[in-house]
Motif scaffolding. Structure first.
Motif, short mmCIF file in Angstrom:
data_model
loop_
_atom_site.label_atom_id
_atom_site.label_comp_id
_atom_site.label_asym_id
_atom_site.label_seq_id
_atom_site.Cartn_x
_atom_site.Cartn_y
_atom_site.Cartn_z
N PRO A 143 6.64 -16.33 -4.12
CA PRO A 143 6.86 -15.04 -3.45
C PRO A 143 7.33 -13.97 -4.44
N LEU A 144 6.98 -12.73 -4.15
CA LEU A 144 7.48 -11.62 -4.95
C LEU A 144 8.99 -11.53 -4.82
N GLY A 145 9.66 -11.17 -5.90
CA GLY A 145 11.11 -11.10 -5.88
C GLY A 145 11.64 -9.98 -5.00
N GLN A 146 12.81 -10.22 -4.44
CA GLN A 146 13.44 -9.24 -3.57
C GLN A 146 13.69 -7.93 -4.30
N ALA A 147 14.07 -8.01 -5.56
CA ALA A 147 14.39 -6.80 -6.32
C ALA A 147 13.18 -5.90 -6.46
N TYR A 148 11.98 -6.50 -6.56
CA TYR A 148 10.79 -5.67 -6.69
C TYR A 148 10.41 -5.04 -5.35
N LEU A 149 10.49 -5.80 -4.27
CA LEU A 149 10.09 -5.32 -2.95
C LEU A 149 11.05 -4.28 -2.40
N ASP A 150 12.32 -4.41 -2.77
CA ASP A 150 13.35 -3.54 -2.20
C ASP A 150 13.07 -2.08 -2.53
N GLY A 151 13.10 -1.23 -1.51
CA GLY A 151 12.92 0.20 -1.70
C GLY A 151 11.49 0.68 -1.66
N LYS A 152 10.52 -0.23 -1.51
CA LYS A 152 9.11 0.16 -1.45
C LYS A 152 8.62 0.05 0.00
N PHE A 153 7.82 1.03 0.41
CA PHE A 153 7.35 1.12 1.78
C PHE A 153 5.87 1.48 1.81
N VAL A 154 5.22 1.15 2.92
CA VAL A 154 3.83 1.55 3.15
C VAL A 154 3.85 2.63 4.23
N ARG A 155 3.12 3.71 3.98
CA ARG A 155 3.11 4.83 4.91
C ARG A 155 2.30 4.49 6.16
N THR A 156 2.82 4.82 7.32
CA THR A 156 2.10 4.68 8.59
C THR A 156 2.45 5.88 9.46
N VAL A 157 1.73 6.06 10.56
CA VAL A 157 2.05 7.15 11.48
C VAL A 157 3.36 6.90 12.21
N TYR A 158 3.88 5.66 12.09
CA TYR A 158 5.18 5.34 12.69
C TYR A 158 6.31 5.54 11.70
N GLY A 159 5.96 6.02 10.52
CA GLY A 159 6.95 6.16 9.46
C GLY A 159 6.76 5.06 8.43
N PRO A 160 7.55 5.09 7.35
CA PRO A 160 7.42 4.08 6.30
C PRO A 160 7.78 2.67 6.81
N VAL A 161 6.92 1.72 6.51
CA VAL A 161 7.15 0.32 6.87
C VAL A 161 7.50 -0.43 5.59
N PRO A 162 8.60 -1.20 5.57
CA PRO A 162 8.96 -1.93 4.35
C PRO A 162 7.79 -2.75 3.82
N LEU A 163 7.57 -2.67 2.53
CA LEU A 163 6.44 -3.38 1.91
C LEU A 163 6.48 -4.86 2.24
N ARG A 164 7.66 -5.45 2.33
CA ARG A 164 7.76 -6.88 2.59
C ARG A 164 7.15 -7.26 3.94
N HIS A 165 7.09 -6.30 4.88
CA HIS A 165 6.50 -6.56 6.19
C HIS A 165 4.99 -6.30 6.20
N ALA A 166 4.47 -5.65 5.15
CA ALA A 166 3.06 -5.23 5.12
C ALA A 166 2.29 -5.89 3.98
N LEU A 167 2.79 -6.99 3.44
CA LEU A 167 2.12 -7.64 2.31
C LEU A 167 0.75 -8.16 2.67
N ALA A 168 0.54 -8.51 3.94
CA ALA A 168 -0.74 -9.09 4.36
C ALA A 168 -1.78 -8.04 4.73
#
Length: 322
Positions: A143-168
């Motif tokens: 798995p990708l490390g927590q330190a790398y995922l932390d603070g990154k988000f994917v843009r959606t019309v619902y607002g930024p979604v944490p990258l860790r929830h959108a990896l798939a």
């Protein structure tokens, strides 16, 4: 098409309002996708001949007339050599691993970054993810490390979604960004003809599977024909059509997208990592457009539309990919 283009623009604004209704539970959806994920397999695509585009029927016979833009005409034949392709599209996780391993700081436009709220030693996390592409194992890597995922988000019309929830999810990125990722993974972006060959291969496989199901149903139900002698499946025409009838143009131009993530069905990308053991066809890319390595160029028989001569011709500049 224009609505989707507008949506890509709206996603990059912090002022976009979400659609009515409850906000999806992205954390739960991410966990479900993680459990269902399988490795992204390489699949052999046989050499084939495909027909690209359509002929403009110069008549007004109602349903026999379909609109085609100038870049879709005329119909032409393409011979596509055999090649291999991965089953599913590149995901946010694929792209994140590429960026992490190659020390890239510039995020794709579909991502955003905020000040990290977590701790941890970034250098240690970098080392824990191993070496570059030789380490990447198509969905079976650490798995990708927590330190790398932390603070990154994917843009959606619902607002930024944490990258860790959108990896798939399939990744939204530019052609050059994805080409770099594909190269890092020891691959490349397919040509337009290869993409159509993939779609053709999937369509043929689905048709064969549907015929098998139909044959099994016919065997269960039974059919009386030939003076009372039971046959399974029946030898006569099905649904009132001869089995040798010519293919109608509507069968080529239109596709059943009932289960596809189009038409604002979800208003966000959907996971594709569960599809790594089967080849994805049209409408199975999680809600994204698919880049090809082919430049938009003038093809044999191309004629600009009289009503809109610059629709395609203005982009024959060697700077645009299909």
């Amino acid at each position: 098409m224009h609505l989707e283009t507008l949506l890509y623009m709206l996603l990059q604004s912090d002022e976009t309002r979400p659609p009515p209704g409850p906000v999806p539970n992205f954390e739960a959806l991410g966990q479900e996708a993680k459990k269902a994920a399988v490795g992204n397999e390489w699949i052999k695509i046989p050499a084939t001949t495909i027909f690209v585009g359509m002929d403009d029927l110069k008549n007004d016979n109602g349903s026999a007339r379909y609109l085609g833009w100038d870049n879709e005409k005329p119909m032409r034949k393409q011979n596509v050599p055999a090649f291999e392709a991965q089953a599913r599209p590149l995901t946010n996780e694929d792209f994140a691993r590429y960026m992490h391993a190659t020390n890239q700081d510039s995020l794709p436009a579909s991502w955003t970054q905020r000040t990290s709220s977590g701790g941890g030693d970034a250098k240690a996390e970098k080392e824990s993810c191993g070496s570059p592409n030789a380490y990447y194992l198509n969905g079976h890597s650490e798995p990708l490390g927590q330190a790398y995922l932390d603070g990154k988000f994917v843009r959606t019309v619902y607002g930024p979604v944490p990258l860790r929830h959108a990896l798939a999810w399939p990744v939204f990125a530019s052609h050059d960004e994805l080409a770099g990722c594909a190269n890092w993974m020891n691959g490349r972006i397919p040509t337009a003809e290869e993409v159509l060959s993939i779609y053709h291969h999937v369509d043929v496989a689905k048709k064969k599977e549907a015929e098998k199901v139909q044959a099994r149903l016919a065997g269960v139900n039974g059919h009386l024909s030939n003076d009372g002698v039971e046959e399974s499946p029946p030898s006569g025409p099905a649904n009132g059509f001869s089995s040798v009838r010519p293919c109608l143009i509507r069968d080529v131009l239109f596709l059943n997208l009932e289960k596809a993530n189009v038409g604002f069905r979800y208003c966000h990308p959907t996971p594709v990592t569960q599809l790594g053991n089967k080849l994805c066809g049209r409408g199975e890319l999680g809600g994204v457009w698919e880049w090809t390595s082919s430049r938009l160029e003038k093809h044999d028989g191309f004629e600009p539309m009289a009503e809109y001569p610059g629709y395609t011709a203005d982009f024959f500049d060697g700077k645009h990919n299909m």
